[in-house]
Design a protein around this motif. Sequence first.
Motif, PDB file in Angstrom:
ATOM      1  N   GLU A  92       0.835  -1.060  -0.237  1.00  0.00           N
ATOM      2  CA  GLU A  92      -0.101   0.105   0.030  1.00  0.00           C
ATOM      3  C   GLU A  92       0.817   1.412   0.064  1.00  0.00           C
ATOM      4  OE1 GLU A  92      -3.523   0.506  -0.338  1.00  0.00           O
ATOM      5  OE2 GLU A  92      -3.295  -1.624  -1.052  1.00  0.00           O
ATOM      6  N   TRP A  93       1.881   1.352   0.764  1.00  0.00           N
ATOM      7  CA  TRP A  93       2.909   2.495   0.821  1.00  0.00           C
ATOM      8  C   TRP A  93       3.441   2.458  -0.695  1.00  0.00           C
ATOM      9  CZ3 TRP A  93       7.914   3.575  -0.373  1.00  0.00           C
ATOM     10  CH2 TRP A  93       8.444   4.814   0.117  1.00  0.00           C
ATOM     11  N   GLN A  94       3.971   1.647  -1.118  1.00  0.00           N
ATOM     12  CA  GLN A  94       4.544   1.361  -2.516  1.00  0.00           C
ATOM     13  C   GLN A  94       3.465   2.171  -3.374  1.00  0.00           C
ATOM     14  OE1 GLN A  94       5.965  -2.261  -3.205  1.00  0.00           O
ATOM     15  NE2 GLN A  94       7.645  -2.166  -1.795  1.00  0.00           N
ATOM     16  N   ALA A  95       2.322   1.689  -3.589  1.00  0.00           N
ATOM     17  CA  ALA A  95       1.358   2.039  -4.580  1.00  0.00           C
ATOM     18  C   ALA A  95       0.837   3.624  -4.167  1.00  0.00           C
ATOM     19  CB  ALA A  95       0.001   1.383  -4.250  1.00  0.00           C
ATOM     20  N   LYS A  96       1.072   3.909  -2.786  1.00  0.00           N
ATOM     21  CA  LYS A  96       0.610   5.385  -2.767  1.00  0.00           C
ATOM     22  C   LYS A  96       1.688   6.228  -3.179  1.00  0.00           C
ATOM     23  CE  LYS A  96      -2.525   4.376   1.051  1.00  0.00           C
ATOM     24  NZ  LYS A  96      -2.704   4.719   2.785  1.00  0.00           N
ATOM     25  N   ALA A  97       2.904   5.876  -2.916  1.00  0.00           N
ATOM     26  CA  ALA A  97       4.202   6.744  -3.408  1.00  0.00           C
ATOM     27  C   ALA A  97       4.296   6.822  -4.834  1.00  0.00           C
ATOM     28  CB  ALA A  97       5.428   5.909  -2.804  1.00  0.00           C
ATOM     29  N   LEU A  98       3.847   5.799  -5.523  1.00  0.00           N
ATOM     30  CA  LEU A  98       3.936   5.890  -6.897  1.00  0.00           C
ATOM     31  C   LEU A  98       2.697   6.461  -7.647  1.00  0.00           C
ATOM     32  CD1 LEU A  98       5.209   4.892  -9.966  1.00  0.00           C
ATOM     33  CD2 LEU A  98       4.022   2.698  -9.885  1.00  0.00           C
ATOM     34  N   THR A  99       1.442   6.563  -7.201  1.00  0.00           N
ATOM     35  CA  THR A  99       0.491   7.280  -7.196  1.00  0.00           C
ATOM     36  C   THR A  99       0.704   8.670  -7.342  1.00  0.00           C
ATOM     37  OG1 THR A  99      -1.223   5.671  -6.829  1.00  0.00           O
ATOM     38  CG2 THR A  99      -2.042   7.841  -6.799  1.00  0.00           C
ATOM     39  N   ALA A 100       1.365   9.197  -6.124  1.00  0.00           N
ATOM     40  CA  ALA A 100       1.850  10.586  -5.824  1.00  0.00           C
ATOM     41  C   ALA A 100       2.664  10.982  -7.079  1.00  0.00           C
ATOM     42  CB  ALA A 100       2.164  10.608  -4.406  1.00  0.00           C
ATOM     43  N   ALA A 101       3.826  10.378  -7.312  1.00  0.00           N
ATOM     44  CA  ALA A 101       4.865  10.450  -8.387  1.00  0.00           C
ATOM     45  C   ALA A 101       4.286  10.712  -9.675  1.00  0.00           C
ATOM     46  CB  ALA A 101       5.692   9.439  -8.367  1.00  0.00           C
ATOM     47  N   LEU A 118       0.052  23.134  -6.393  1.00  0.00           N
ATOM     48  CA  LEU A 118       0.494  22.020  -7.086  1.00  0.00           C
ATOM     49  C   LEU A 118      -0.809  21.250  -7.255  1.00  0.00           C
ATOM     50  CD1 LEU A 118       2.624  19.784  -7.978  1.00  0.00           C
ATOM     51  CD2 LEU A 118       2.607  19.045  -5.285  1.00  0.00           C
ATOM     52  N   ALA A 119      -1.861  21.294  -6.032  1.00  0.00           N
ATOM     53  CA  ALA A 119      -3.025  20.370  -6.254  1.00  0.00           C
ATOM     54  C   ALA A 119      -3.867  20.934  -7.365  1.00  0.00           C
ATOM     55  CB  ALA A 119      -3.770  20.576  -4.843  1.00  0.00           C
ATOM     56  N   LYS A 120      -3.847  22.304  -7.815  1.00  0.00           N
ATOM     57  CA  LYS A 120      -4.675  22.640  -8.776  1.00  0.00           C
ATOM     58  C   LYS A 120      -3.955  22.453 -10.104  1.00  0.00           C
ATOM     59  CE  LYS A 120      -6.450  27.164 -10.540  1.00  0.00           C
ATOM     60  NZ  LYS A 120      -6.858  28.482 -10.400  1.00  0.00           N
ATOM     61  N   ILE A 121      -2.756  22.511 -10.271  1.00  0.00           N
ATOM     62  CA  ILE A 121      -2.197  22.111 -11.621  1.00  0.00           C
ATOM     63  C   ILE A 121      -2.229  20.673 -12.027  1.00  0.00           C
ATOM     64  CG2 ILE A 121      -0.804  24.553 -11.723  1.00  0.00           C
ATOM     65  CD1 ILE A 121       1.929  22.809 -10.929  1.00  0.00           C
ATOM     66  N   CYS A 122      -2.304  19.939 -10.816  1.00  0.00           N
ATOM     67  CA  CYS A 122      -1.893  18.539 -11.014  1.00  0.00           C
ATOM     68  C   CYS A 122      -3.378  17.534 -11.011  1.00  0.00           C
ATOM     69  CB  CYS A 122      -0.886  17.873 -10.285  1.00  0.00           C
ATOM     70  SG  CYS A 122       0.704  18.383 -10.361  1.00  0.00           S
ATOM     71  N   GLY A 123      -4.319  18.446 -10.321  1.00  0.00           N
ATOM     72  CA  GLY A 123      -5.556  17.902 -10.150  1.00  0.00           C
ATOM     73  C   GLY A 123      -5.819  16.958  -9.260  1.00  0.00           C
ATOM     74  N   THR A 124      -5.094  17.130  -8.031  1.00  0.00           N
ATOM     75  CA  THR A 124      -5.049  16.264  -6.639  1.00  0.00           C
ATOM     76  C   THR A 124      -5.808  17.050  -5.511  1.00  0.00           C
ATOM     77  OG1 THR A 124      -2.976  17.059  -5.929  1.00  0.00           O
ATOM     78  CG2 THR A 124      -2.790  15.261  -7.535  1.00  0.00           C
ATOM     79  N   SER A 125      -5.808  16.511  -4.409  1.00  0.00           N
ATOM     80  CA  SER A 125      -6.030  17.152  -3.038  1.00  0.00           C
ATOM     81  C   SER A 125      -5.029  17.934  -2.717  1.00  0.00           C
ATOM     82  CB  SER A 125      -6.678  16.336  -2.183  1.00  0.00           C
ATOM     83  OG  SER A 125      -5.477  15.211  -1.685  1.00  0.00           O
ATOM     84  N   VAL A 126      -5.168  18.967  -1.838  1.00  0.00           N
ATOM     85  CA  VAL A 126      -4.373  19.652  -1.212  1.00  0.00           C
ATOM     86  C   VAL A 126      -3.445  18.764  -0.232  1.00  0.00           C
ATOM     87  CG1 VAL A 126      -3.922  21.746   0.119  1.00  0.00           C
ATOM     88  CG2 VAL A 126      -5.607  22.014  -1.572  1.00  0.00           C
ATOM     89  N   GLN A 127      -4.150  18.154   0.256  1.00  0.00           N
ATOM     90  CA  GLN A 127      -3.660  17.204   1.637  1.00  0.00           C
ATOM     91  C   GLN A 127      -2.572  16.098   0.724  1.00  0.00           C
ATOM     92  OE1 GLN A 127      -6.322  14.350   3.182  1.00  0.00           O
ATOM     93  NE2 GLN A 127      -4.719  13.635   4.675  1.00  0.00           N
ATOM     94  N   SER A 128      -2.742  15.606  -0.437  1.00  0.00           N
ATOM     95  CA  SER A 128      -1.997  14.889  -1.309  1.00  0.00           C
ATOM     96  C   SER A 128      -0.849  15.690  -1.513  1.00  0.00           C
ATOM     97  CB  SER A 128      -2.618  14.099  -2.237  1.00  0.00           C
ATOM     98  OG  SER A 128      -3.445  13.332  -2.116  1.00  0.00           O
ATOM     99  N   ALA A 129      -1.245  16.741  -2.038  1.00  0.00           N
ATOM    100  CA  ALA A 129       0.008  17.696  -2.519  1.00  0.00           C
ATOM    101  C   ALA A 129       0.888  18.104  -1.539  1.00  0.00           C
ATOM    102  CB  ALA A 129      -0.303  18.933  -3.272  1.00  0.00           C
ATOM    103  N   ARG A 130       0.388  18.414  -0.174  1.00  0.00           N
ATOM    104  CA  ARG A 130       1.433  18.619   0.871  1.00  0.00           C
ATOM    105  C   ARG A 130       2.300  17.495   1.154  1.00  0.00           C
ATOM    106  NH1 ARG A 130      -3.398  21.995   3.693  1.00  0.00           N
ATOM    107  NH2 ARG A 130      -2.792  23.901   3.006  1.00  0.00           N
ATOM    108  N   PHE A 131       1.546  16.184   1.319  1.00  0.00           N
ATOM    109  CA  PHE A 131       2.460  14.992   1.582  1.00  0.00           C
ATOM    110  C   PHE A 131       3.329  14.742   0.627  1.00  0.00           C
ATOM    111  CE2 PHE A 131       3.228  10.505   1.281  1.00  0.00           C
ATOM    112  CZ  PHE A 131       3.533  10.060   2.574  1.00  0.00           C
ATOM    113  N   ARG A 132       3.096  14.949  -0.853  1.00  0.00           N
ATOM    114  CA  ARG A 132       4.180  14.796  -1.720  1.00  0.00           C
ATOM    115  C   ARG A 132       5.319  15.802  -1.502  1.00  0.00           C
ATOM    116  NH1 ARG A 132       7.112  12.168  -5.269  1.00  0.00           N
ATOM    117  NH2 ARG A 132       7.074  13.081  -7.422  1.00  0.00           N
ATOM    118  N   ILE A 133       5.093  17.272  -1.300  1.00  0.00           N
ATOM    119  CA  ILE A 133       6.130  18.141  -1.170  1.00  0.00           C
ATOM    120  C   ILE A 133       6.888  17.719   0.061  1.00  0.00           C
ATOM    121  CG2 ILE A 133       6.492  20.459  -0.541  1.00  0.00           C
ATOM    122  CD1 ILE A 133       5.774  20.163  -3.535  1.00  0.00           C
TER     123      ILE A 133
END
Length: 150
Positions: A92-101, A118-133
């Motif tokens: 699950e961690w691997q799939a989440k990491a690849l999804t974010a990438a 980032l969330a706006k330009i990539c079409g993701t949630s702000v929470q996901s964008a914060r986690f990715r950054i």
Amino acid sequence: MDCCRILEHTLPQAGFNYRIEEVAELDECAAFTIPDQGLVVVREDIYELLQKGNVFGRSTVIHEMAHIVLKHAAKLHRGAQLKKHQFYEDSEWQAKALTAAIMMPLEACKEAESAEHLAKICGTSVQSARFRIDRLVKEGKITGQRSLFI
């Protein structure tokens, strides 16, 4: 990414079938993949979100695609016992990491002015964008930008 096309056309062309299940039949998770059987199962309400271009619907399809690409076995699914392996060995961690990438490429992360941007330009949630950054900062792939994203 056109996640409807990925689910309905690309995956079947690659030898995978998909099935839509009623919410009552799949109430514990949004979707799951059984790579050995070439099957992706998506809950009906998630499929409807996908049809509307909803962020969660899109990311769910990409997440399941990540399980296929990473060749995960069904035995390493969400119900696997925690603490039996390192976090990075968890499917699950691997799939989440690849999804974010996939959804938030490194270049977009470098160019984004904030997690909201980032969330706006990539079409993701702000929470996901914060986690990715945050992960990229911790990994040293983005430097000197932490204050922009916290």
